[in-house]
Design a protein around this motif. Structure first.
Motif, PDB file in Angstrom:
ATOM      1  N   ALA A   4     -11.336 -35.113  49.328  1.00 22.78           N
ATOM      2  CA  ALA A   4      -9.970 -35.305  49.048  1.00 22.78           C
ATOM      3  C   ALA A   4      -9.064 -36.156  48.591  1.00 22.78           C
ATOM      4  CB  ALA A   4     -10.077 -35.727  50.681  1.00 22.78           C
ATOM      5  N   PHE A   5      -7.664 -36.234  48.190  1.00 25.10           N
ATOM      6  CA  PHE A   5      -7.328 -37.457  47.369  1.00 25.10           C
ATOM      7  C   PHE A   5      -5.938 -38.154  49.213  1.00 25.10           C
ATOM      8  CE2 PHE A   5      -8.689 -35.291  43.379  1.00 25.10           C
ATOM      9  CZ  PHE A   5      -8.787 -36.479  42.611  1.00 25.10           C
ATOM     10  N   VAL A   6      -5.802 -39.421  49.092  1.00 24.29           N
ATOM     11  CA  VAL A   6      -6.178 -40.194  49.972  1.00 24.29           C
ATOM     12  C   VAL A   6      -5.000 -41.188  49.226  1.00 24.29           C
ATOM     13  CG1 VAL A   6      -6.993 -39.380  51.888  1.00 24.29           C
ATOM     14  CG2 VAL A   6      -7.172 -40.881  50.996  1.00 24.29           C
ATOM     15  N   ASP A  35      -3.642 -27.549  49.650  1.00 24.53           N
ATOM     16  CA  ASP A  35      -2.701 -28.985  49.771  1.00 24.53           C
ATOM     17  C   ASP A  35      -1.920 -29.078  51.089  1.00 24.53           C
ATOM     18  OD1 ASP A  35       0.129 -30.148  49.268  1.00 24.53           O
ATOM     19  OD2 ASP A  35       0.703 -28.672  48.346  1.00 24.53           O
ATOM     20  N   ALA A  36      -2.589 -30.082  51.948  1.00 22.34           N
ATOM     21  CA  ALA A  36      -2.184 -30.596  53.573  1.00 22.34           C
ATOM     22  C   ALA A  36      -1.425 -31.021  53.419  1.00 22.34           C
ATOM     23  CB  ALA A  36      -4.145 -30.293  53.891  1.00 22.34           C
ATOM     24  N   ASP A  37      -0.620 -31.712  52.559  1.00 19.98           N
ATOM     25  CA  ASP A  37       0.512 -32.527  52.533  1.00 19.98           C
ATOM     26  C   ASP A  37       1.354 -32.000  53.482  1.00 19.98           C
ATOM     27  OD1 ASP A  37       1.652 -35.306  52.860  1.00 19.98           O
ATOM     28  OD2 ASP A  37       1.459 -35.627  50.064  1.00 19.98           O
ATOM     29  N   ASN A 145     -15.062 -26.693  58.357  1.00 21.76           N
ATOM     30  CA  ASN A 145     -15.719 -26.442  59.530  1.00 21.76           C
ATOM     31  C   ASN A 145     -16.754 -25.493  59.205  1.00 21.76           C
ATOM     32  OD1 ASN A 145     -15.143 -28.963  60.944  1.00 21.76           O
ATOM     33  ND2 ASN A 145     -13.889 -27.525  61.959  1.00 21.76           N
ATOM     34  N   HIS A 146     -16.077 -24.173  58.369  1.00 20.37           N
ATOM     35  CA  HIS A 146     -16.382 -23.212  58.564  1.00 20.37           C
ATOM     36  C   HIS A 146     -16.458 -22.255  57.346  1.00 20.37           C
ATOM     37  CE1 HIS A 146     -15.258 -22.268  62.354  1.00 20.37           C
ATOM     38  NE2 HIS A 146     -15.966 -21.630  63.072  1.00 20.37           N
ATOM     39  N   LEU A 147     -16.811 -23.692  56.038  1.00 18.70           N
ATOM     40  CA  LEU A 147     -16.618 -23.715  54.975  1.00 18.70           C
ATOM     41  C   LEU A 147     -18.748 -23.575  53.825  1.00 18.70           C
ATOM     42  CD1 LEU A 147     -15.704 -23.047  51.732  1.00 18.70           C
ATOM     43  CD2 LEU A 147     -14.888 -25.090  52.038  1.00 18.70           C
ATOM     44  N   VAL A 148     -19.047 -23.254  53.167  1.00 19.58           N
ATOM     45  CA  VAL A 148     -20.507 -23.851  52.733  1.00 19.58           C
ATOM     46  C   VAL A 148     -20.739 -23.567  51.538  1.00 19.58           C
ATOM     47  CG1 VAL A 148     -22.863 -22.922  52.602  1.00 19.58           C
ATOM     48  CG2 VAL A 148     -21.663 -22.722  55.086  1.00 19.58           C
ATOM     49  N   ASP A 149     -20.062 -24.799  50.703  1.00 19.38           N
ATOM     50  CA  ASP A 149     -20.195 -24.736  49.020  1.00 19.38           C
ATOM     51  C   ASP A 149     -21.515 -25.231  48.202  1.00 19.38           C
ATOM     52  OD1 ASP A 149     -19.285 -27.364  51.164  1.00 19.38           O
ATOM     53  OD2 ASP A 149     -19.096 -28.414  48.808  1.00 19.38           O
ATOM     54  N   GLY A 150     -21.819 -24.760  46.952  1.00 20.30           N
ATOM     55  CA  GLY A 150     -22.885 -25.169  46.605  1.00 20.30           C
ATOM     56  C   GLY A 150     -22.601 -26.315  45.542  1.00 20.30           C
ATOM     57  N   PRO A 151     -23.971 -26.413  45.135  1.00 19.54           N
ATOM     58  CA  PRO A 151     -23.753 -27.279  43.410  1.00 19.54           C
ATOM     59  C   PRO A 151     -22.967 -26.614  42.893  1.00 19.54           C
ATOM     60  CG  PRO A 151     -26.299 -27.010  44.482  1.00 19.54           C
ATOM     61  CD  PRO A 151     -24.526 -25.968  44.951  1.00 19.54           C
ATOM     62  N   GLY A 152     -22.149 -26.726  41.964  1.00 20.33           N
ATOM     63  CA  GLY A 152     -21.522 -26.874  40.651  1.00 20.33           C
ATOM     64  C   GLY A 152     -20.047 -25.957  41.639  1.00 20.33           C
ATOM     65  N   GLU A 153     -19.800 -25.866  42.841  1.00 21.80           N
ATOM     66  CA  GLU A 153     -18.972 -25.252  43.688  1.00 21.80           C
ATOM     67  C   GLU A 153     -17.854 -26.796  44.129  1.00 21.80           C
ATOM     68  OE1 GLU A 153     -20.769 -21.098  44.653  1.00 21.80           O
ATOM     69  OE2 GLU A 153     -20.406 -22.771  46.373  1.00 21.80           O
ATOM     70  N   TYR A 154     -16.289 -26.724  44.224  1.00 20.87           N
ATOM     71  CA  TYR A 154     -15.640 -28.098  44.748  1.00 20.87           C
ATOM     72  C   TYR A 154     -13.731 -27.043  45.573  1.00 20.87           C
ATOM     73  CZ  TYR A 154     -18.034 -29.859  40.489  1.00 20.87           C
ATOM     74  OH  TYR A 154     -18.368 -30.461  39.651  1.00 20.87           O
ATOM     75  N   ALA A 155     -14.280 -28.258  46.660  1.00 21.39           N
ATOM     76  CA  ALA A 155     -13.015 -27.933  47.319  1.00 21.39           C
ATOM     77  C   ALA A 155     -11.954 -29.008  47.453  1.00 21.39           C
ATOM     78  CB  ALA A 155     -12.955 -27.595  48.698  1.00 21.39           C
ATOM     79  N   VAL A 156     -11.067 -28.816  46.847  1.00 23.53           N
ATOM     80  CA  VAL A 156     -10.244 -30.212  46.358  1.00 23.53           C
ATOM     81  C   VAL A 156      -8.682 -30.372  47.254  1.00 23.53           C
ATOM     82  CG1 VAL A 156      -8.881 -31.897  44.661  1.00 23.53           C
ATOM     83  CG2 VAL A 156     -10.724 -30.070  43.960  1.00 23.53           C
ATOM     84  N   VAL A 157      -8.769 -31.774  48.311  1.00 26.58           N
ATOM     85  CA  VAL A 157      -7.666 -31.304  49.149  1.00 26.58           C
ATOM     86  C   VAL A 157      -6.823 -32.011  48.940  1.00 26.58           C
ATOM     87  CG1 VAL A 157      -7.114 -31.309  51.644  1.00 26.58           C
ATOM     88  CG2 VAL A 157      -9.367 -30.337  50.874  1.00 26.58           C
ATOM     89  N   ASP A 158      -4.915 -32.232  49.075  1.00 25.88           N
ATOM     90  CA  ASP A 158      -4.329 -32.684  48.215  1.00 25.88           C
ATOM     91  C   ASP A 158      -3.810 -33.681  50.028  1.00 25.88           C
ATOM     92  OD1 ASP A 158      -2.033 -35.044  47.660  1.00 25.88           O
ATOM     93  OD2 ASP A 158      -1.175 -32.926  47.346  1.00 25.88           O
ATOM     94  N   MET A 159      -4.219 -34.585  50.394  1.00 26.96           N
ATOM     95  CA  MET A 159      -3.491 -34.662  51.840  1.00 26.96           C
ATOM     96  C   MET A 159      -2.491 -35.695  52.320  1.00 26.96           C
ATOM     97  SD  MET A 159      -6.592 -34.221  54.160  1.00 26.96           S
ATOM     98  CE  MET A 159      -6.984 -35.360  54.931  1.00 26.96           C
ATOM     99  N   THR A 160      -2.204 -35.815  53.657  1.00 23.32           N
ATOM    100  CA  THR A 160      -1.449 -36.200  53.548  1.00 23.32           C
ATOM    101  C   THR A 160      -1.203 -37.855  53.048  1.00 23.32           C
ATOM    102  OG1 THR A 160       1.075 -36.584  55.603  1.00 23.32           O
ATOM    103  CG2 THR A 160      -1.606 -37.012  56.482  1.00 23.32           C
ATOM    104  N   ALA A 161      -0.068 -38.772  53.501  1.00 23.06           N
ATOM    105  CA  ALA A 161       0.090 -40.227  53.139  1.00 23.06           C
ATOM    106  C   ALA A 161      -0.559 -40.582  54.178  1.00 23.06           C
ATOM    107  CB  ALA A 161       1.381 -40.687  52.234  1.00 23.06           C
ATOM    108  N   GLY A 162      -0.885 -41.739  53.397  1.00 23.80           N
ATOM    109  CA  GLY A 162      -1.255 -43.210  54.815  1.00 23.80           C
ATOM    110  C   GLY A 162      -2.672 -42.472  55.323  1.00 23.80           C
TER     111      GLY A 162
END
Length: 328
Positions: A4-6, A35-37, A145-162
Motif C-alpha cells: 500500500a502507498f499511504v 485505486d482505493a483513494d 481477504n480472498h487474494l492469494v498472491d505468489g512469489p514475484g506477483e504484486y498487488a499495489v494499492v493507492d490508499m486514502t490520505a492520512g
C-alpha cells in the motif's frame, strides 16, 4: 506481494504508486493495481486521459456481485447480503489470484498505461450525507481477504490520505506499506500517527521520501523517521510531469529515481508472507466489526462466519483447482 502507498494528502503517494506499478509491469511481473483513494487519480497518473479515467468501472458498484462470487459454497455464510467488508474466507469460499480469470476482474479490471487497474469508485453526489466511503472501499478489503498472491506477483494499492484506513482492518492487508513522506513537519506528523497504530499490529512500514531537493532534506527525514527511511525520490521534471498526469516513458526517469524504484521492489521481494498471521488479523477485525455494527446491521452473529480450521495461503488453493489458478 501486497503493498500500500499511504501518506499525507499531496505527498505524492499516487504518483509513486503509479511509478512502481509501471516499473513492475514493464518487467513483466504479474500485477494488479488498485485505486482505493477517495480521490480517484491513479488512472490519470498511469496515463489515462481524464475523460477516460472517470469512465472506468468501479469495484464499489460491483459489491453485491463480488460478495456473491467470493461466498462460493461456504456453508458458514448464509447469504451474500450477510457478508460485510471484513468477512474472511473459509472452506467453500472462492479465492482469487493476481492474474487468474474470474468475473470480478472481467467486470472491474481494465488495462491503463500497460497496468491492470481496478478502481474503488468516486464518492458520488448521491452519497453525500448518507453513505460512508468505507462502504465502497469494502470491496477492496474483501478482495484482499480472498487474494492469494505468489512469489514475484504484486498487488499495489493507492490508499486514502492520512490515517483514514485505520477505520477498518484494511491497513493490515499488506506485506509492506510504503509511507510517502515529504521533508516537512506536517508530513512527518502523519508518519508518526500512522506508525503509532501500525506497529501495534506488526505492520511493516517503510518511509519513502519525496520531493527531496538536497541533502538537507534527506538529513531532516533521517532525523525524524530514523531507520524507517528506505529511500527517497528527488524533485525532477519527470516526477513533476507525472504529478500533472503526464506519464512519460520510464526510460526517461532520472537514474537516482530509477534506483529508488528498484529499492522499493527489492524491499517487497524481501518480505516473508506470514499467512497464519494474515488470517488471524482478518478474523480479529471481523469480530471487531461484527460486534461494533455488523451483527446489528445483518441481524446475524457474524462471528459464526469464521472457519477456525481455515488458513489463507497457497495451500488453500488446492481444493479449488484451475478456477483460481494462474493458468493460460
Amino acid at each position: 506481494m501486497k503493498t500500500a502507498f499511504v501518506g499525507k494528502g499531496g505527498s505524492g503517494k499516487t504518483t509513486l504508486a503509479a511509478l512502481l506499478s509501471r516499473h513492475l509491469a514493464q518487467r513483466g511481473s504479474p500485477l494488479l493495481a488498485v485505486d482505493a483513494d477517495i480521490n480517484q487519480h491513479l488512472a490519470a497518473a498511469l496515463g489515462a486521459p481524464e475523460d477516460e479515467a472517470v469512465m472506468l468501472p468501479a469495484l464499489g458498484d460491483q459489491l453485491p456481485a463480488i460478495k456473491e462470487y467470493l461466498r462460493g459454497t461456504n456453508p458458514r455464510i448464509s447469504s451474500a447480503a450477510a457478508m460485510v467488508k471484513t468477512t474472511p474466507p473459509g472452506t467453500g469460499s472462492r479465492l482469487i489470484t493476481i492474474t487468474g480469470d474470474n468475473p470480478i476482474y472481467d467486470a472491474a479490471v481494465r488495462e491503463v498505461g500497460g497496468v491492470r487497474l481496478a478502481v474503488t469508485g468516486p464518492f458520488a453526489t448521491e452519497d453525500l450525507g448518507v453513505a460512508c466511503y468505507h462502504s465502497k472501499v469494502g470491496a477492496v478489503e474483501l478482495l484482499l481477504n480472498h487474494l492469494v498472491d505468489g512469489p514475484g506477483e504484486y498487488a499495489v494499492v493507492d490508499m486514502t490520505a492520512g490515517a483514514d484506513s485505520f477505520a477498518s482492518g484494511l491497513f493490515t492487508r499488506f506485506d509492506a506499506t510504503f509511507l510517502v513522506c515529504e521533508p516537512t513537519v506536517r508530513s512527518v506528523g502523519v508518519y508518526r500517527q500512522y506508525v503509532g497504530y501500525a506497529r501495534e499490529f506488526g505492520v511493516r512500514v517503510h518511509v519513502v521520501g519525496n520531493k527531496v531537493d538536497d541533502d538537507s532534506d534527506v538529513d531532516f527525514l533521517r532525523e525524524h523517521v530514523g531507520d524507517d527511511l528506505l529511500t527517497w525520490f528527488r524533485r525532477s521534471a519527470y516526477v513533476k510531469a507525472a504529478e500533472r498526469g503526464v506519464a512519460r516513458p520510464l526510460a526517461e526517469l532520472e537514474p537516482a529515481n530509477a534506483a529508488a524504484l528498484d529499492r522499493l521492489r527489492t524491499a517487497l521481494d524481501g518480505c516473508v508472507q506470514d499467512w497464519a498471521r494474515y488470517t488471524a488479523q482478518a478474523v480479529e477485525f471481523h469480530l471487531r466489526n461484527a460486534q461494533a455494527w455488523g451483527n446489528a446491521k445483518t441481524g446475524e452473529d457474524l462471528g459464526a462466519q469464521i472457519d477456525p480450521t481455515f488458513v489463507l495461503g497457497p495451500q488453500a488453493l488446492e481444493p479449488f483447482g484451475k478456477e483460481v489458478r494462474n493458468v493460460p
